[in-house]
Motif scaffolding. Structure first.
Motif, short mmCIF file in Angstrom:
data_model
loop_
_atom_site.label_atom_id
_atom_site.label_comp_id
_atom_site.label_asym_id
_atom_site.label_seq_id
_atom_site.Cartn_x
_atom_site.Cartn_y
_atom_site.Cartn_z
N THR A 36 0.93 -1.17 -0.07
CA THR A 36 -0.10 0.16 -0.06
C THR A 36 0.87 1.20 -0.12
O THR A 36 0.74 2.23 -0.79
CB THR A 36 -0.99 0.00 1.21
N ARG A 37 1.97 1.14 0.73
CA ARG A 37 2.84 2.42 0.86
C ARG A 37 3.51 2.62 -0.46
O ARG A 37 3.24 3.89 -0.85
CB ARG A 37 3.95 2.09 2.00
N LEU A 38 4.11 1.53 -1.22
CA LEU A 38 4.38 1.59 -2.51
C LEU A 38 3.68 2.21 -3.66
O LEU A 38 4.00 3.13 -4.21
CB LEU A 38 5.24 0.33 -2.87
N ALA A 39 2.45 1.52 -3.51
CA ALA A 39 1.29 1.78 -4.42
C ALA A 39 0.93 3.28 -4.43
O ALA A 39 0.80 4.00 -5.34
CB ALA A 39 0.08 1.12 -4.53
N GLN A 40 0.58 3.70 -3.15
CA GLN A 40 0.19 5.01 -2.96
C GLN A 40 1.32 5.94 -3.27
O GLN A 40 0.91 7.35 -3.67
CB GLN A 40 -0.30 5.32 -1.32
N ALA A 41 2.39 5.71 -3.01
CA ALA A 41 3.29 6.76 -3.47
C ALA A 41 3.51 7.02 -4.97
O ALA A 41 3.48 8.26 -5.53
CB ALA A 41 4.90 6.20 -3.32
N LEU A 42 3.18 6.09 -5.87
CA LEU A 42 3.19 6.08 -7.04
C LEU A 42 1.59 7.03 -7.61
O LEU A 42 1.68 7.89 -8.25
CB LEU A 42 3.01 4.94 -8.08
N VAL A 43 0.74 6.63 -7.09
CA VAL A 43 -0.53 7.27 -7.17
C VAL A 43 -0.74 8.58 -6.93
O VAL A 43 -1.31 9.57 -7.56
CB VAL A 43 -1.64 6.42 -6.34
N LEU A 44 0.15 9.11 -5.59
CA LEU A 44 -0.18 10.34 -5.14
C LEU A 44 0.75 11.24 -6.11
O LEU A 44 0.52 12.28 -6.46
CB LEU A 44 0.20 10.47 -4.00
N ALA A 45 2.08 10.71 -6.53
CA ALA A 45 3.07 11.38 -7.25
C ALA A 45 2.27 11.61 -8.71
O ALA A 45 2.56 12.87 -9.07
CB ALA A 45 4.31 10.58 -7.38
N GLU A 46 1.62 10.70 -9.16
CA GLU A 46 1.15 11.05 -10.48
C GLU A 46 -0.10 11.84 -10.60
O GLU A 46 -0.50 12.53 -11.52
CB GLU A 46 0.68 9.67 -11.11
N GLN A 47 -0.73 11.79 -9.30
CA GLN A 47 -1.90 12.92 -9.29
C GLN A 47 -1.36 14.28 -9.16
O GLN A 47 -1.95 15.16 -9.59
CB GLN A 47 -2.83 12.66 -7.94
N LEU A 48 -0.19 14.51 -8.57
CA LEU A 48 0.38 15.93 -8.50
C LEU A 48 0.71 16.30 -9.76
O LEU A 48 0.82 17.50 -10.24
CB LEU A 48 1.51 15.95 -7.41
N HIS A 49 1.38 15.35 -10.40
CA HIS A 49 2.35 15.64 -11.58
C HIS A 49 2.14 14.98 -12.90
O HIS A 49 2.53 15.42 -14.07
CB HIS A 49 3.72 15.60 -11.57
N GLY A 50 1.17 14.16 -13.15
CA GLY A 50 0.77 13.12 -14.07
C GLY A 50 2.02 12.49 -14.29
O GLY A 50 2.95 12.25 -13.64
N PRO A 68 9.65 2.23 5.70
CA PRO A 68 8.74 1.09 5.42
C PRO A 68 7.83 0.70 6.76
O PRO A 68 8.11 1.18 7.93
CB PRO A 68 9.88 -0.05 5.44
N VAL A 69 6.79 0.01 6.37
CA VAL A 69 5.78 -0.37 7.20
C VAL A 69 6.38 -1.26 8.09
O VAL A 69 7.02 -2.34 7.72
CB VAL A 69 4.58 -0.95 6.60
N ARG A 70 5.87 -1.27 9.41
CA ARG A 70 6.40 -2.52 10.57
C ARG A 70 5.30 -3.37 10.69
O ARG A 70 4.13 -3.00 10.46
CB ARG A 70 6.48 -1.74 11.99
N ASP A 71 5.75 -4.68 10.97
CA ASP A 71 4.68 -5.96 11.00
C ASP A 71 3.79 -5.46 12.16
O ASP A 71 4.02 -4.82 13.20
CB ASP A 71 5.43 -7.14 11.46
N GLY A 72 2.40 -5.71 11.78
CA GLY A 72 1.47 -5.33 12.79
C GLY A 72 1.12 -4.03 12.89
O GLY A 72 0.07 -3.45 13.64
N GLN A 73 1.67 -2.88 12.26
CA GLN A 73 1.36 -1.77 12.36
C GLN A 73 -0.05 -1.31 11.64
O GLN A 73 -0.24 -2.02 10.57
CB GLN A 73 2.31 -0.89 11.60
N THR A 74 -0.83 -0.69 12.26
CA THR A 74 -2.31 -0.37 11.68
C THR A 74 -2.06 0.75 10.74
O THR A 74 -1.08 1.65 10.80
CB THR A 74 -3.30 0.16 12.64
N ARG A 75 -3.02 1.07 9.94
CA ARG A 75 -3.15 2.14 8.96
C ARG A 75 -3.16 3.45 9.83
O ARG A 75 -2.47 4.42 9.37
CB ARG A 75 -4.41 1.89 7.93
#
Length: 91
Positions: A36-50, A68-75
């Motif tokens: 989710t962290r990796l995907a959202q980085a791409l999504v947000l960057a492209e929303q800002l700049h195409g 990076p996300v830690r094991d068991g960490q909630t959103r």
């Protein structure tokens, strides 16, 4: 010697805040996962700049700032961490 927070670009700060808002508003008690962290980085960057080199740079800067996300960490917990980073708080 003092520890100072790295200087974050406006794009990075915006992306940190946007992702924190998304995580808090959608299933904050669910477990956060690294894809989710990796995907959202791409999504947000492209929303800002195409689909541009600027988006690639924003994505890379975001990934460098957002740990990076830690094991068991909630959103919600990850959202709180992103907000601290966005405000310049260092561990």
């Amino acid at each position: 010697m003092t520890d100072t927070a790295p200087l974050l670009s406006d794009d990075t700060r915006s992306m940190l805040a946007l992702l924190a808002d998304r995580l808090d508003s959608h299933r904050p008690h669910a477990v956060m996962v690294e894809p989710t962290r990796l995907a959202q980085a791409l999504v947000l960057a492209e929303q800002l700049h195409g689909p541009t080199e600027a988006a690639f740079a924003a994505e890379q800067d975001f990934l460098a700032a957002a740990p990076p996300v830690r094991d068991g960490q909630t959103r919600g917990e990850y959202a709180a961490l992103l907000r601290l980073i966005e405000r310049g708080v260092t561990p």
